[in-house]
Design an enzyme around this catalytic site. Structure first.
Site: not given
Length: 342
Positions: A26, A28
């Protein structure tokens, strides 16, 4: 990974970057926050890549194109190609293309990432409900997305066209804190129309399928900061996961996690990819990891010993998840977490 309820984090004798062929990372809250690299991310990813691990960046944020994401990561010091980036915009565009004919018009409520992904699938992005769209797609449009865009979505949906959403993350981490995500915007349209979108992003299968199709990963490790997207997505895809505590998930949420939100491994940040993971073992009525032992006592979790805070958290996870079984643990772990500074 077994779909039975996990009762403790797993250990690994090998560095995770050696035990898995591909990291599905991922962005963010894991690699950056508010556009700035998170501490230790650049060096850790560089070392993992040099050691032979493929790095793929899997994001529910549909705003930016893979080219822009790759450019940003490269500027941060992480050499990245556009083909290394998989977005929920790509996943939702594939989902739409499987239901609509080539050349179909799609009303876009979001940013350039959605438009590029739709064109890649032979679909035509349009801007108004009056453009006769065959579908509506909604994705994160950034803080400047005009309120009138939600009205356009509602007008088209009221005419009966299908509604798609790239993802439903309610929040997104930034440099100044936690801000509303695409899921909050989706709720606006849901409330106004009473409709339900087809959703592509994590933790749902379309995103996992898109990721595997684009990376060809054989033994992937999902690395994320969110229990309800990254970790649940790994659970749904039956692959292992590493939760890092650099984003939205805190210790209390982790201890209370139901089975689908329990990661395989837990670590403070991306340096956890470069090491083995300590084993959590039964110790009398509790569980020991490193110098800490955690037990469930009455209505709370207790922690004894000393050592690395992450070891204490892993021991607490074992005590909490065992007590919770097939449900969320309701025991109070606040005092134990405070002792660890978490």
């Amino acid at each position: 990974m077994s779909q039975t309820a996990r009762t403790r984090p797993e250990g690994s004798d090998r560095a995770l970057s050696e035990a898995y062929d591909t990291a599905l990372l991922d962005l963010d809250g894991v690699v950056y926050a508010g556009g700035n690299a998170i501490a230790h991310a650049v060096e850790s990813l560089g070392t993992a890549h040099t050691g032979g691990m493929r790095l793929a960046y899997v994001t529910n944020n549909a705003l930016r194109t893979p080219d822009h994401v790759a450019e940003h990561l490269t500027e941060l010091g992480i050499a990245t190609e556009a083909s290394d980036v998989i977005t929920s915009a790509q996943a939702v565009a594939r989902l739409i293309s499987e239901q609509l004919p080539q050349g179909a018009r799609v009303l876009v409520i979001g940013g350039e990432g959605l438009r590029v992904a739709l064109r890649e699938r032979g679909l035509e992005p349009v801007e108004s409900a009056d453009d006769d769209p065959a579908a509506v797609v909604q994705g994160f449009g950034g803080p400047d997305l005009a309120w009138g865009r939600f009205a356009e979505a509602c007008y088209a949906i009221a005419r009966g066209v299908p509604w798609f959403a790239s993802n439903t993350d309610l929040t997104i981490p930034g440099a100044r804190g936690i801000a509303p995500g695409n899921g909050a915007a989706v709720e606006v349209v849901r409330i106004a129309t009473g409709a339900e979108p087809q959703v592509a992003g994590k933790p749902l299968p379309p995103m996992h399928r898109e990721t595997i199709l684009r990376t060809g990963a054989k033994r992937p490790l999902v690395v994320g900061d969110r229990l309800d997207t990254d970790i649940e997505g790994a659970f749904n895809g039956e692959v292992d996961s590493l939760l890092v505590l650099t984003g939205v998930t805190d210790g209390a949420q982790l201890l209370a996690a139901p089975p689908q939100h329990r990661p395989t491994y837990v670590d403070a940040d991306l340096r956890g990819m470069l090491t083995g993971q300590p084993e959590v073992v039964e110790a009398g009525d509790g569980f020991r990891c490193g110098g800490y032992t955690a037990t469930a006592a009455g209505e709370r979790l207790e922690l004894d010993g000393d050592g690395e805070p992450m070891d204490g958290l892993r021991a607490l996870c074992a005590a909490a998840w065992t007590a919770g079984g097939d449900a969320a643990c309701e025991l109070d772990g606040g005092k134990a977490l405070a002792r660890l500074g978490l």
